[in-house]
Design an enzyme around this catalytic site. Structure first.
Site, PDB file in Angstrom:
ATOM      1  N   ASP A  14       0.811  -1.224   0.000  1.00 43.50           N
ATOM      2  CA  ASP A  14       0.000   0.000   0.000  1.00 43.50           C
ATOM      3  C   ASP A  14       0.841   1.269   0.000  1.00 43.50           C
ATOM      4  OD1 ASP A  14      -2.451  -1.293  -0.084  1.00 43.50           O
ATOM      5  OD2 ASP A  14      -2.532  -1.522   2.104  1.00 43.50           O
ATOM      6  N   ARG A  95       1.893   4.905  17.097  1.00 41.31           N
ATOM      7  CA  ARG A  95       1.430   6.018  16.237  1.00 41.31           C
ATOM      8  C   ARG A  95       1.933   7.372  16.698  1.00 41.31           C
ATOM      9  NH1 ARG A  95       1.417   2.449  12.582  1.00 41.31           N
ATOM     10  NH2 ARG A  95      -0.309   0.978  12.634  1.00 41.31           N
TER      11      ARG A  95
HETATM   12  N1  ARG Z   1      -7.051  -2.690  16.757  1.00 40.28           N
HETATM   13  C1  ARG Z   1      -5.727  -2.367  17.192  1.00 40.28           C
HETATM   14  C2  ARG Z   1      -5.664  -0.914  17.550  1.00 40.28           C
HETATM   15  O1  ARG Z   1      -6.482  -0.160  17.126  1.00 40.28           O
HETATM   16  C3  ARG Z   1      -4.680  -2.787  16.205  1.00 40.28           C
HETATM   17  C4  ARG Z   1      -4.595  -2.006  14.935  1.00 40.28           C
HETATM   18  C5  ARG Z   1      -3.600  -2.622  14.027  1.00 40.28           C
HETATM   19  N2  ARG Z   1      -3.413  -1.937  12.815  1.00 40.28           N
HETATM   20  C6  ARG Z   1      -3.309  -2.559  11.636  1.00 40.28           C
HETATM   21  N3  ARG Z   1      -3.113  -1.806  10.608  1.00 40.28           N
HETATM   22  N4  ARG Z   1      -3.381  -3.837  11.511  1.00 40.28           N
HETATM   23  O2  ARG Z   1      -4.793  -0.508  18.267  1.00 40.28           O
END
Ligand code: ARG
Length: 403
Positions: A14, A95
């Site tokens: 991506d 993040r």
């Molecule tokens: N659901 C989890 C969170 O919001 C994991 C997110 C994982 N991201 C991904 N692109 N797979 O923290």
């Protein structure tokens, strides 16, 4: 001057396609920023070179492993952060780390726009964009997957047309995000919430039901931070890494849950976070020994609120910052050793010791040496129950008057 876009680059399909896609759609130069938060896997140099082959004007590798461990995982450990009592915030912690550096890169390269590869259905877009808006409100955000119609199918066609050096045939059935604090696995067969996870999803943990010998480990903490493992000094990053491998070998830290996302939908998530779960188990137990009761009780509410704020993308918010001050102050006496036995998917505490301990043998013992004056308990109970007793007496009086 040509417009510039700073892109959070993972090296996957991506974001590799996003480089050319963004350039074509906007006419801007794309700068790829690849952050190492301990995800392992491909070599960062290979990833950075791929960005250039895919058409990036420049590509930057940032080694954020220690910063991530020190400034993001350690506060999460102080908070014993487990969203919905289980998920140790793996992606939610990386993040804000990445956001800080994207903003820095944007300023350094004179870019007016920051871009990421998130979809419009998850939490990560919120975490990126709220973070950017807070730290650098002057920057625009562009998410090609969400904002520019860059679907997976179109991305594959684009990659093939441009002969991008990226695997387009062997698409992983899962969406995976990983860093040193853990690994999250979504989509594919997991979208049917009755389906069991399968063994080949996992990479940080061995099968907890496979036979093997238990592993005993002693973790030393100073003010809430792990400083030694089995008596050998470690940095926070090394502590997490070593426990990822030792607890991971015992299948510790696998989770399978249905989670409440911020955007309102429920989603099936599988996680593996062996180091994080081992550290949180040990840290919680050391707090049981060293935190005064009311501080410990109140802290549990703070922990939950802190965890929800971080999950919800509010790392840089005033409330989160204020709670950080409470949490860091609470760690003052959280020093000592915890012994864990890692085995069959469990990290079990079997011993604790601390010079800051509030556990007092002579107060607790039922044997000789007891210094606790049991005669004081009668008066204590009398006064403790007094308000309830008075209320019950009033209720009886009023009931008698009515009848
Ligand atoms: N659901 C989890 C969170 O919001 C994991 C997110 C994982 N991201 C991904 N692109 N797979 O923290």
């Amino acid at each position: 001057m040509t417009e510039r876009i700073v892109l959070a680059y993972s090296g996957g399909l991506d974001t590799s396609v996003a480089i050319g896609w963004l350039a074509e759609q906007t006419g801007a130069e794309v700068i790829a920023v690849a952050a190492d938060v301990g995800q392992g896997g491909e070599d960062m140099e290979v990833i950075a070179a791929r960005a250039l082959t895919c058409g990036a004007t420049d590509s930057v590798i940032l080694d954020l492993k220690d910063e991530f461990a020190n400034d993001y995982c350690m506060p999460a450990l102080a908070a014993n952060a487990l969203y919905m009592d289980r998920y140790p915030l793996v992606s939610a912690l990386s993040r804000p780390t990445i956001v800080r550096h994207l903003v820095e890169a944007a300023r350094q390269f004179g870019a007016g726009t920051v871009s990421h590869g998130c979809t419009g259905k998850g939490n990560d877009q919120v975490r990126f964009e709220v973070g950017i808006a807070t730290l650098a409100p002057e920057l625009n955000v562009l998410a090609p997957v969400r904002d520019c119609g860059m679907t997976r199918d179109k991305a594959i066609v684009f990659a093939q047309e441009k002969a991008l050096p990226i695997e387009t045939t062997k698409k992983s059935p899962y969406s995976i995000d990983q860093n040193v604090w853990g690994r999250s696995i979504e989509t594919g067969l997991l979208e049917d919430i009755w389906n069991s996870p399968v063994e080949d999803m996992y990479s940080y943990t061995a099968n907890p039901s496979a036979p093997g010998k238990p592993d005993e480990v002693t973790i030393t903490f100073t003010a809430g931070v792990p400083v030694a493992i089995d008596g050998v000094a470690v940095t926070p990053l090394q502590a997490i890494q070593q426990l990822n491998s030792r607890a991971g070998a015992q299948g510790v830290g696998r989770l399978d849950m249905v989670e409440d996302r911020l955007i309102g939908i429920k989603s099936r998530e599988v996680y593996e976070a062996p180091g994080a779960i081992a550290l949180i188990s040990a840290h919680q137990e050391l707090e049981n020994v060293t935190l005064e009761r009311d501080l410990a009780r109140f802290k549990r509410q703070v922990e939950q609120r802190w965890t929800e704020l971080v999950y919800d993308g509010l790392w840089f918010s005033p409330l989160k910052n204020a709670l950080d001050t409470f949490l860091s102050h609470s760690q003052e006496h959280v020093s000592g050793d915890v012994r864990l036995v890692l085995h069959a998917g469990q990290a079990r505490v079997t011993g604790r010791r601390s010079v800051e301990s509030l556990y007092d043998f002579s107060m607790a013992t039922y044997d000789t040496g007891d210094v606790f004056d049991q005669s004081l308990a009668r008066g204590f109970i009398e006064l403790w129950g007094l308000p309830s007793k008075m209320a019950a007496r009033r209720d009886a009086r009023v009931a008698a008057q009515i009848s």
